[in-house]
Design an enzyme around this catalytic site. Structure first.
Site, short mmCIF file in Angstrom:
data_model
loop_
_atom_site.label_atom_id
_atom_site.label_comp_id
_atom_site.label_asym_id
_atom_site.label_seq_id
_atom_site.Cartn_x
_atom_site.Cartn_y
_atom_site.Cartn_z
N HIS A 10 17.51 27.62 5.87
CA HIS A 10 17.10 28.85 5.19
C HIS A 10 16.90 29.99 6.18
O HIS A 10 17.29 31.13 5.89
CB HIS A 10 15.81 28.60 4.41
CG HIS A 10 15.32 29.82 3.68
ND1 HIS A 10 15.95 30.31 2.55
CD2 HIS A 10 14.27 30.64 3.92
CE1 HIS A 10 15.30 31.38 2.13
NE2 HIS A 10 14.29 31.62 2.94
N ASP A 58 22.33 37.20 -5.32
CA ASP A 58 21.39 38.15 -4.73
C ASP A 58 21.88 38.52 -3.33
O ASP A 58 22.82 37.92 -2.80
CB ASP A 58 19.96 37.59 -4.68
CG ASP A 58 19.88 36.29 -3.90
OD1 ASP A 58 20.33 36.25 -2.74
OD2 ASP A 58 19.37 35.29 -4.45
N GLU A 82 3.11 2.25 2.10
CA GLU A 82 3.62 2.72 3.38
C GLU A 82 5.07 2.28 3.55
O GLU A 82 5.47 1.21 3.12
CB GLU A 82 2.78 2.16 4.53
CG GLU A 82 1.40 2.76 4.64
CD GLU A 82 0.64 2.23 5.84
OE1 GLU A 82 1.18 1.34 6.55
OE2 GLU A 82 -0.50 2.68 6.07
N ARG A 84 11.76 26.94 4.26
CA ARG A 84 11.50 28.26 3.66
C ARG A 84 10.11 28.79 3.97
O ARG A 84 9.82 29.96 3.76
CB ARG A 84 11.72 28.20 2.14
CG ARG A 84 13.18 28.04 1.75
CD ARG A 84 13.39 28.16 0.27
NE ARG A 84 12.91 26.99 -0.45
CZ ARG A 84 12.94 26.87 -1.77
NH1 ARG A 84 13.41 27.85 -2.52
NH2 ARG A 84 12.50 25.76 -2.35
N GLN A 85 9.23 27.91 4.46
CA GLN A 85 7.89 28.36 4.87
C GLN A 85 7.93 28.69 6.36
O GLN A 85 7.35 28.00 7.19
CB GLN A 85 6.86 27.27 4.56
CG GLN A 85 6.75 26.93 3.08
CD GLN A 85 5.67 25.90 2.81
OE1 GLN A 85 4.61 25.93 3.41
NE2 GLN A 85 5.95 24.98 1.90
N ASP A 122 0.82 -1.22 0.00
CA ASP A 122 0.00 0.00 0.00
C ASP A 122 0.85 1.27 0.00
O ASP A 122 0.35 2.37 0.20
CB ASP A 122 -0.95 0.02 1.19
CG ASP A 122 -0.20 -0.01 2.52
OD1 ASP A 122 1.05 -0.03 2.51
OD2 ASP A 122 -0.86 -0.01 3.57
N LYS A 164 19.00 40.92 -7.39
CA LYS A 164 17.95 40.17 -8.07
C LYS A 164 16.60 40.85 -7.87
O LYS A 164 16.23 41.19 -6.75
CB LYS A 164 17.89 38.73 -7.55
CG LYS A 164 16.80 37.87 -8.17
CD LYS A 164 16.86 36.44 -7.67
CE LYS A 164 16.42 36.34 -6.23
NZ LYS A 164 16.36 34.94 -5.76
N ARG A 210 12.71 40.04 -8.56
CA ARG A 210 11.76 38.99 -8.98
C ARG A 210 10.55 39.63 -9.63
O ARG A 210 9.83 40.42 -9.01
CB ARG A 210 11.34 38.14 -7.77
CG ARG A 210 10.42 36.99 -8.17
CD ARG A 210 10.32 35.94 -7.09
NE ARG A 210 11.56 35.21 -6.88
CZ ARG A 210 11.99 34.24 -7.65
NH1 ARG A 210 11.28 33.87 -8.73
NH2 ARG A 210 13.13 33.63 -7.39
N ASP A 225 25.44 30.02 -4.20
CA ASP A 225 24.17 30.23 -3.53
C ASP A 225 24.00 29.17 -2.46
O ASP A 225 24.67 28.13 -2.50
CB ASP A 225 23.02 30.16 -4.53
CG ASP A 225 21.84 31.04 -4.13
OD1 ASP A 225 21.74 31.39 -2.94
OD2 ASP A 225 21.01 31.38 -5.00
#
Length: 285
Positions: free
Chosen positions: A123, A162, A36, A89-90, A34, A185, A187, A211
């Site tokens: 981050h 950047d 898992e 990053r969130q 399944d 940079k 965006r 980077d």
């Protein structure tokens, strides 16, 4: 001490174990019909000090890390090394009702015997406070600088694409007496960027764009094109976290990049710079 590598960080775990003169512990991974995940540590770790090494670039990688923590319940102590932490990053709330995903992920990484968590160039360092145990961020950028010096490039110039990584690149250059420069940079939308500051005098020089992460390669590709047009001898890219999603490698090659260099926080073909030395250093400290 037992060194246990998760499914996403097996090579790095072996490199850390080798530097500590320890044989890495074998872990068995598979999936049920399944889909898992199933995980089993094949050695007795009861009463032992354990180091888990597992990047969480995907949701499945996070599940594997949680399974490893649970499988180490009988260990005396556990330290978790998360070389690349997904969702980091969130880290902010932009709209009401959103999840601060970095916080949510950090809160899941817990166990009664978990003594510390180590990340590498996360981050946003503010995420570390959300772990329920002491958490430390390690810096792999000096390893990239040392590797670049070892290549014997012609008048190498480090370039920050950047302002977000400008300080990191400046520190790398200062530590090894390398020249450095940077772009600004802008965006334009989710997939399009504009690069300012491409009037550098780089004729005949080898240029390395550095980077912390290469994701889709859009920013890097634009910078590679500009530097190539301005007379660079060869243009390289270097990063700590080689996410390299979608067609990033093709985009960079199309832009004229000579080579892509990265560490092994995410294990890809380009991951030739090992972060094992800084992990071993942190563990010994």
């Amino acid at each position: 001490m037992k060194i246990i590598g998760g499914p996403s960080s097996q090579t790095l775990a072996c490199r850390v174990a080798a530097q500590l003169n320890i044989v890495p512990t074998i872990t068995h991974f598979e999936r049920f019909p399944d889909n898992e995940q199933y995980l089993r540590i094949t050695e007795d770790i009861g009463g032992q000090d354990v180091v888990l090494i597992q990047s969480t670039a995907t949701d499945s990688d996070l599940v594997a890390l949680l399974q490893l923590l649970d499988a180490c319940e009988s260990a005396k102590s556990v330290k978790a090394v998360i070389p690349y932490m997904g969702y980091a990053r969130q880290d902010k709330l932009f709209k009401p009702g959103e999840a601060v995903s970095a916080r949510a992920m950090a809160r899941t990484v817990t166990a009664d015997n978990l003594e510390a968590v180590y990340t590498i160039n996360i981050h946003e360092k503010s995420v570390l406070k959300h772990f329920k145990c002491p958490a430390y961020d390690l810096d792999a950028s000096p390893l990239i600088a040392e590797y670049i010096v070892s290549l014997g490039l012609k008048e190498p110039l480090l370039v920050a694409p950047d302002k977000g990584v400008r300080a990191m690149v400046e520190n790398m250059a200062r530590g090894l007496s390398l020249d450095q420069a940077s772009f600004d940079k802008i965006r334009l939308d989710g997939a399009t960027v504009e690069m300012k500051g491409g009037d550098l005098d780089i004729t005949g020089r080898d240029v390395i764009i550095v980077d912390d992460m290469i994701a889709t390669g859009g920013t890097m590709a634009e910078a590679v094109k500009i530097l190539g047009k301005n007379g660079a001898r060869d243009v390289y890219t270097a990063c700590i976290h080689p996410v390299l999603s979608r067609n990033a490698v093709l985009r960079l090659a199309n832009a004229g990049v000579k080579d892509i260099m990265a560490t092994d926080t995410i294990e890809k073909v380009q991951s030739r710079i090992s972060t094992a030395p800084i992990i071993v250093g942190a563990l010994k400290k």
